[in-house]
Write a protein that holds these residues in place. Structure first.
Motif, PDB file in Angstrom:
ATOM      1  N   HIS A  33      24.852  89.960  -4.039  1.00  0.00           N
ATOM      2  CA  HIS A  33      25.844  90.345  -3.117  1.00  0.00           C
ATOM      3  C   HIS A  33      26.811  91.804  -3.459  1.00  0.00           C
ATOM      4  N   ARG A  34      26.252  92.809  -4.311  1.00  0.00           N
ATOM      5  CA  ARG A  34      26.841  93.794  -4.553  1.00  0.00           C
ATOM      6  C   ARG A  34      27.233  94.564  -3.375  1.00  0.00           C
ATOM      7  N   TYR A  35      26.294  94.536  -2.296  1.00  0.00           N
ATOM      8  CA  TYR A  35      26.707  95.318  -0.998  1.00  0.00           C
ATOM      9  C   TYR A  35      27.058  94.388   0.156  1.00  0.00           C
ATOM     10  N   LEU A  36      27.446  93.009  -0.193  1.00  0.00           N
ATOM     11  CA  LEU A  36      27.860  92.219   0.862  1.00  0.00           C
ATOM     12  C   LEU A  36      29.356  91.885   0.554  1.00  0.00           C
ATOM     13  N   GLY A  37      30.360  92.581   0.093  1.00  0.00           N
ATOM     14  CA  GLY A  37      31.677  92.255  -0.310  1.00  0.00           C
ATOM     15  C   GLY A  37      32.017  91.610  -1.342  1.00  0.00           C
ATOM     16  N   ASN A  38      30.662  91.454  -2.251  1.00  0.00           N
ATOM     17  CA  ASN A  38      30.828  90.705  -3.729  1.00  0.00           C
ATOM     18  C   ASN A  38      31.596  89.590  -3.604  1.00  0.00           C
ATOM     19  N   LYS A  39      30.791  88.738  -2.739  1.00  0.00           N
ATOM     20  CA  LYS A  39      31.397  87.343  -2.710  1.00  0.00           C
ATOM     21  C   LYS A  39      30.218  86.324  -2.841  1.00  0.00           C
ATOM     22  N   PRO A  40      29.453  86.398  -4.197  1.00  0.00           N
ATOM     23  CA  PRO A  40      28.547  85.337  -4.388  1.00  0.00           C
ATOM     24  C   PRO A  40      28.909  83.723  -4.108  1.00  0.00           C
ATOM     25  N   ILE A  41      28.095  82.842  -3.878  1.00  0.00           N
ATOM     26  CA  ILE A  41      28.681  81.343  -3.587  1.00  0.00           C
ATOM     27  C   ILE A  41      28.735  81.096  -5.054  1.00  0.00           C
ATOM     28  N   GLN A  42      29.177  79.720  -5.279  1.00  0.00           N
ATOM     29  CA  GLN A  42      29.503  79.205  -6.485  1.00  0.00           C
ATOM     30  C   GLN A  42      28.674  77.641  -6.700  1.00  0.00           C
ATOM     31  N   THR A  43      28.349  77.088  -5.583  1.00  0.00           N
ATOM     32  CA  THR A  43      27.879  75.718  -5.563  1.00  0.00           C
ATOM     33  C   THR A  43      26.867  75.657  -4.512  1.00  0.00           C
ATOM     34  N   LYS A  44      25.759  74.653  -4.720  1.00  0.00           N
ATOM     35  CA  LYS A  44      24.951  74.217  -3.889  1.00  0.00           C
ATOM     36  C   LYS A  44      25.460  73.602  -2.639  1.00  0.00           C
ATOM     37  N   ALA A  45      26.867  73.112  -2.503  1.00  0.00           N
ATOM     38  CA  ALA A  45      27.254  72.709  -1.189  1.00  0.00           C
ATOM     39  C   ALA A  45      27.629  73.856  -0.509  1.00  0.00           C
ATOM     40  N   GLU A  46      27.891  74.961  -0.830  1.00  0.00           N
ATOM     41  CA  GLU A  46      28.089  76.190  -0.090  1.00  0.00           C
ATOM     42  C   GLU A  46      26.640  76.742   0.426  1.00  0.00           C
ATOM     43  N   ALA A  47      25.533  76.792  -0.370  1.00  0.00           N
ATOM     44  CA  ALA A  47      24.367  76.891   0.089  1.00  0.00           C
ATOM     45  C   ALA A  47      23.752  76.049   1.197  1.00  0.00           C
ATOM     46  N   GLN A  48      24.145  74.694   0.943  1.00  0.00           N
ATOM     47  CA  GLN A  48      23.939  73.878   2.221  1.00  0.00           C
ATOM     48  C   GLN A  48      24.495  74.134   3.666  1.00  0.00           C
ATOM     49  N   LYS A  49      25.813  74.673   3.393  1.00  0.00           N
ATOM     50  CA  LYS A  49      26.735  75.140   4.423  1.00  0.00           C
ATOM     51  C   LYS A  49      25.825  76.320   5.298  1.00  0.00           C
ATOM     52  N   ILE A  50      25.483  77.383   4.432  1.00  0.00           N
ATOM     53  CA  ILE A  50      24.622  78.124   5.196  1.00  0.00           C
ATOM     54  C   ILE A  50      23.347  77.708   5.618  1.00  0.00           C
ATOM     55  N   LEU A  51      22.704  76.725   5.212  1.00  0.00           N
ATOM     56  CA  LEU A  51      21.528  76.318   5.936  1.00  0.00           C
ATOM     57  C   LEU A  51      21.981  75.661   7.261  1.00  0.00           C
ATOM     58  N   ASP A  52      22.976  74.766   7.101  1.00  0.00           N
ATOM     59  CA  ASP A  52      23.527  74.124   8.390  1.00  0.00           C
ATOM     60  C   ASP A  52      23.860  75.248   9.439  1.00  0.00           C
ATOM     61  N   SER A  53      24.476  76.120   9.074  1.00  0.00           N
ATOM     62  CA  SER A  53      25.159  77.187   9.944  1.00  0.00           C
ATOM     63  C   SER A  53      23.849  77.651  10.812  1.00  0.00           C
ATOM     64  N   VAL A  54      22.596  78.342  10.007  1.00  0.00           N
ATOM     65  CA  VAL A  54      21.428  78.787  10.571  1.00  0.00           C
ATOM     66  C   VAL A  54      20.677  77.578  11.517  1.00  0.00           C
ATOM     67  N   LYS A  55      20.579  76.463  11.203  1.00  0.00           N
ATOM     68  CA  LYS A  55      20.093  75.194  11.819  1.00  0.00           C
ATOM     69  C   LYS A  55      21.191  75.001  13.023  1.00  0.00           C
TER      70      LYS A  55
END
Length: 178
Positions: A33-55
């Motif tokens: 995330h160095r070149y993406l605004g420095n906002k890494p996610i903190q939880t697997k729930a956030e990762a699931q939201k990303i997957l759900d958004s793409v689906k």
């Protein structure tokens, strides 16, 4: 929606819930995330939201980023592909298709961004019949700049993206078949 694109070393397919661990490894890494605004996610729930958004993008727009799988190992190494952007006004464009990629750090430097990006451009032009694609990188991200040029995109200009407060570079490529 099902996608299956193969390159010499990679398989690009639709993102699935089974990609959760890989997506978390990818987007929780501060170096990614160095070149993406420095906002890494903190939880697997956030990762699931990303997957759900793409689906959801697959269903609503007919396209979204692809999972990138390394053929030799079967490992999820990140995502790549085409997306229809309707969320942001980006450098004066409000509805456009872009090509992008994001890889887990241990897979950097192997040419996978270029390889998957070329496959995505090929899919966009030969299957989707899109007339043009765009891409962005943060100004300081030289590796991504180089990958986009190798994929065949052309640098257009730098601009300031107010919404995320980032200095970005803008790229484009036209479909040579149209």
């Amino acid at each position: 929606m099902t996608f299956h694109i193969e390159t010499d070393r990679l398989l690009l397919r639709e993102l699935r819930d089974t990609d959760l661990e890989g997506m978390f490894e990818l987007d929780s890494n501060p170096n990614v995330h160095r070149y993406l605004g420095n906002k890494p996610i903190q939880t697997k729930a956030e990762a699931q939201k990303i997957l759900d958004s793409v689906k959801q993008q697959y269903q609503e727009r007919g396209i979204g980023r692809f999972a990138v799988i390394e053929k030799d190992s079967g490992d999820f190494i990140g995502w790549s592909g085409i997306r229809l952007n309707t969320e942001y006004n980006m450098n004066g464009c409000t509805k456009y298709y872009d090509v992008g990629y994001r890889l887990i750090e241990r897979f950097w430097g192997k040419g996978y961004a270029t390889e998957s990006g070329k496959a995505a451009v090929n899919y966009a032009f030969n299957i989707m019949k899109l007339p043009e694609l765009y891409a962005t990188t943060e100004v300081g991200n030289q590796a991504s700049h180089n990958a986009l040029l190798k994929i065949g995109l052309h640098y257009v200009n730098d601009f300031y993206f107010e919404e995320e407060q980032l200095d970005l570079r803008w790229y484009t490529i036209k479909n040579p078949n149209l």
